[in-house]
Design a protein around this motif. Sequence first.
Motif, PDB file in Angstrom:
ATOM      1  N   ALA A   2      39.200  83.213 -12.659  1.00 31.57           N
ATOM      2  CA  ALA A   2      40.192  81.920 -13.049  1.00 31.57           C
ATOM      3  C   ALA A   2      39.990  80.631 -11.860  1.00 31.57           C
ATOM      4  O   ALA A   2      39.875  79.949 -13.329  1.00 31.57           O
ATOM      5  CB  ALA A   2      41.391  82.498 -12.906  1.00 31.57           C
ATOM      6  N   LEU A   3      39.714  80.779 -11.474  1.00 31.04           N
ATOM      7  CA  LEU A   3      38.877  79.130 -10.185  1.00 31.04           C
ATOM      8  C   LEU A   3      38.218  79.232 -10.842  1.00 31.04           C
ATOM      9  O   LEU A   3      38.399  77.499 -11.580  1.00 31.04           O
ATOM     10  CB  LEU A   3      38.712  79.733  -9.131  1.00 31.04           C
ATOM     11  N   SER A   4      36.567  79.439 -11.288  1.00 29.70           N
ATOM     12  CA  SER A   4      35.529  78.558 -11.700  1.00 29.70           C
ATOM     13  C   SER A   4      36.424  77.969 -12.936  1.00 29.70           C
ATOM     14  O   SER A   4      35.310  76.786 -13.597  1.00 29.70           O
ATOM     15  CB  SER A   4      34.190  80.489 -11.773  1.00 29.70           C
ATOM     16  N   ALA A   5      36.620  78.510 -14.478  1.00 27.07           N
ATOM     17  CA  ALA A   5      36.655  78.464 -15.556  1.00 27.07           C
ATOM     18  C   ALA A   5      37.972  76.979 -15.166  1.00 27.07           C
ATOM     19  O   ALA A   5      37.488  76.130 -15.839  1.00 27.07           O
ATOM     20  CB  ALA A   5      37.672  79.186 -15.979  1.00 27.07           C
ATOM     21  N   GLY A   6      38.696  76.973 -14.397  1.00 26.24           N
ATOM     22  CA  GLY A   6      39.214  75.982 -14.416  1.00 26.24           C
ATOM     23  C   GLY A   6      38.479  74.329 -13.967  1.00 26.24           C
ATOM     24  O   GLY A   6      38.636  73.277 -13.989  1.00 26.24           O
ATOM     25  N   LEU A   7      37.523  74.979 -12.766  1.00 27.53           N
ATOM     26  CA  LEU A   7      36.889  73.937 -11.982  1.00 27.53           C
ATOM     27  C   LEU A   7      35.645  73.098 -13.227  1.00 27.53           C
ATOM     28  O   LEU A   7      35.520  72.268 -13.232  1.00 27.53           O
ATOM     29  CB  LEU A   7      36.162  74.599 -11.371  1.00 27.53           C
ATOM     30  N   VAL A   8      35.436  74.425 -13.551  1.00 24.05           N
ATOM     31  CA  VAL A   8      34.404  73.979 -15.367  1.00 24.05           C
ATOM     32  C   VAL A   8      35.076  72.968 -15.841  1.00 24.05           C
ATOM     33  O   VAL A   8      35.021  71.821 -16.048  1.00 24.05           O
ATOM     34  CB  VAL A   8      34.293  75.068 -15.544  1.00 24.05           C
ATOM     35  N   CYS A   9      36.559  73.234 -16.328  1.00 23.66           N
ATOM     36  CA  CYS A   9      37.160  73.071 -17.697  1.00 23.66           C
ATOM     37  C   CYS A   9      38.167  71.235 -17.025  1.00 23.66           C
ATOM     38  O   CYS A   9      37.540  69.545 -17.562  1.00 23.66           O
ATOM     39  CB  CYS A   9      38.646  73.582 -17.733  1.00 23.66           C
ATOM     40  N   SER A  10      37.913  71.248 -15.180  1.00 26.15           N
ATOM     41  CA  SER A  10      38.209  69.812 -14.560  1.00 26.15           C
ATOM     42  C   SER A  10      37.284  68.961 -14.937  1.00 26.15           C
ATOM     43  O   SER A  10      37.062  67.893 -15.015  1.00 26.15           O
ATOM     44  CB  SER A  10      38.983  70.468 -13.587  1.00 26.15           C
ATOM     45  N   LEU A  11      35.962  69.459 -14.595  1.00 23.23           N
ATOM     46  CA  LEU A  11      35.018  68.317 -13.959  1.00 23.23           C
ATOM     47  C   LEU A  11      34.416  68.004 -15.698  1.00 23.23           C
ATOM     48  O   LEU A  11      33.829  67.073 -15.784  1.00 23.23           O
ATOM     49  CB  LEU A  11      33.666  69.400 -14.098  1.00 23.23           C
ATOM     50  N   TRP A  12      34.587  68.832 -17.099  1.00 19.85           N
ATOM     51  CA  TRP A  12      34.781  68.271 -17.812  1.00 19.85           C
ATOM     52  C   TRP A  12      35.658  67.526 -18.773  1.00 19.85           C
ATOM     53  O   TRP A  12      34.851  66.127 -18.870  1.00 19.85           O
ATOM     54  CB  TRP A  12      34.697  69.119 -19.127  1.00 19.85           C
ATOM     55  N   ASN A  13      36.693  67.664 -18.429  1.00 18.45           N
ATOM     56  CA  ASN A  13      37.793  66.752 -18.692  1.00 18.45           C
ATOM     57  C   ASN A  13      37.813  65.501 -17.686  1.00 18.45           C
ATOM     58  O   ASN A  13      38.055  64.649 -18.009  1.00 18.45           O
ATOM     59  CB  ASN A  13      39.267  67.446 -18.755  1.00 18.45           C
ATOM     60  N   ARG A  14      38.064  65.594 -16.808  1.00 17.25           N
ATOM     61  CA  ARG A  14      37.406  64.818 -15.677  1.00 17.25           C
ATOM     62  C   ARG A  14      39.305  63.790 -15.609  1.00 17.25           C
ATOM     63  O   ARG A  14      39.512  62.274 -15.351  1.00 17.25           O
ATOM     64  CB  ARG A  14      36.628  63.546 -15.978  1.00 17.25           C
ATOM     65  N   THR A  15      40.089  64.458 -16.071  1.00 18.35           N
ATOM     66  CA  THR A  15      41.599  63.964 -16.152  1.00 18.35           C
ATOM     67  C   THR A  15      42.494  65.225 -15.670  1.00 18.35           C
ATOM     68  O   THR A  15      42.582  65.455 -16.034  1.00 18.35           O
ATOM     69  CB  THR A  15      42.191  63.438 -17.793  1.00 18.35           C
ATOM     70  N   LEU A  16      43.287  64.383 -15.281  1.00 21.06           N
ATOM     71  CA  LEU A  16      44.749  65.064 -15.622  1.00 21.06           C
ATOM     72  C   LEU A  16      45.865  65.847 -16.173  1.00 21.06           C
ATOM     73  O   LEU A  16      45.998  64.771 -17.101  1.00 21.06           O
ATOM     74  CB  LEU A  16      45.445  64.813 -13.315  1.00 21.06           C
ATOM     75  N   PRO A  17      46.465  66.500 -15.972  1.00 25.61           N
ATOM     76  CA  PRO A  17      47.437  66.525 -17.111  1.00 25.61           C
ATOM     77  C   PRO A  17      48.297  65.741 -16.931  1.00 25.61           C
ATOM     78  O   PRO A  17      49.385  65.654 -16.286  1.00 25.61           O
ATOM     79  CB  PRO A  17      48.201  67.860 -17.111  1.00 25.61           C
ATOM     80  N   THR A  18      49.358  65.133 -18.325  1.00 24.67           N
ATOM     81  CA  THR A  18      49.944  64.079 -17.395  1.00 24.67           C
ATOM     82  C   THR A  18      51.095  64.416 -18.893  1.00 24.67           C
ATOM     83  O   THR A  18      51.386  65.319 -19.216  1.00 24.67           O
ATOM     84  CB  THR A  18      50.086  62.812 -18.445  1.00 24.67           C
ATOM     85  N   GLY A  19      52.971  63.800 -18.623  1.00 22.31           N
ATOM     86  CA  GLY A  19      54.009  63.955 -19.190  1.00 22.31           C
ATOM     87  C   GLY A  19      54.029  66.116 -19.001  1.00 22.31           C
ATOM     88  O   GLY A  19      54.014  66.514 -18.171  1.00 22.31           O
ATOM     89  N   SER A  20      54.472  66.423 -21.245  1.00 25.35           N
ATOM     90  CA  SER A  20      54.866  67.567 -20.709  1.00 25.35           C
ATOM     91  C   SER A  20      53.720  68.990 -20.447  1.00 25.35           C
ATOM     92  O   SER A  20      53.831  70.171 -20.766  1.00 25.35           O
ATOM     93  CB  SER A  20      55.250  67.863 -21.714  1.00 25.35           C
ATOM     94  N   TRP A  21      52.187  68.260 -20.946  1.00 24.03           N
ATOM     95  CA  TRP A  21      51.347  69.219 -20.511  1.00 24.03           C
ATOM     96  C   TRP A  21      51.213  69.433 -18.863  1.00 24.03           C
ATOM     97  O   TRP A  21      51.087  70.667 -18.757  1.00 24.03           O
ATOM     98  CB  TRP A  21      49.596  68.106 -20.788  1.00 24.03           C
TER      99      TRP A  21
END
Length: 113
Positions: A15-34
Motif C-alpha cells: 500500500a505504501l509503495s502504491a501511495g508514494l507512486v501516486c503522490s509523486l505522480w499527482n504532486r498535490t494533496l487532497p482538498t476539501g471532501s477528498w
Amino acid sequence: MVHPGRPMVNAPVRALSAGLVCSLWNRTLPTGSWWWKSMVLEVNVGGFSPLLFIAADLLPGGAAIVANTAPRVVMALSPLRGRRVHAVEVAAGCMAVTGVAALVPPSSGATDG
C-alpha cells in the motif's frame, strides 16, 4: 519483497509503495471532501491488503480469489450510489469467477467419504 507468512509486513509495503507512486505522480494533496474520501479509500486498502496476503499464504490460489471478489463488491454496492448494474457487468463478473475457479487447484485437504 514479499515475506512468506508475514501478511502484516507485506500489506503496508504494498500500500505504501502504491501511495508514494501516486503522490509523486499527482504532486498535490487532497482538498476539501477528498480528504475524507482518501481516508475511506485507505481504510479499504488497509483492510483488504492483509486479507489478500493471508489468503495467499493459506489458500491455493487464495490471493486470486480474494482479489477477484473486489469488483463484485463494488458492483453489489453500486445501487447504493444510485447506479444501475447492467446485465453485461453481471455476466462478466460470473465469467471472471468461473475463470479464477478453473485455475485454482483442488484442495488437498478434501477427503473422500
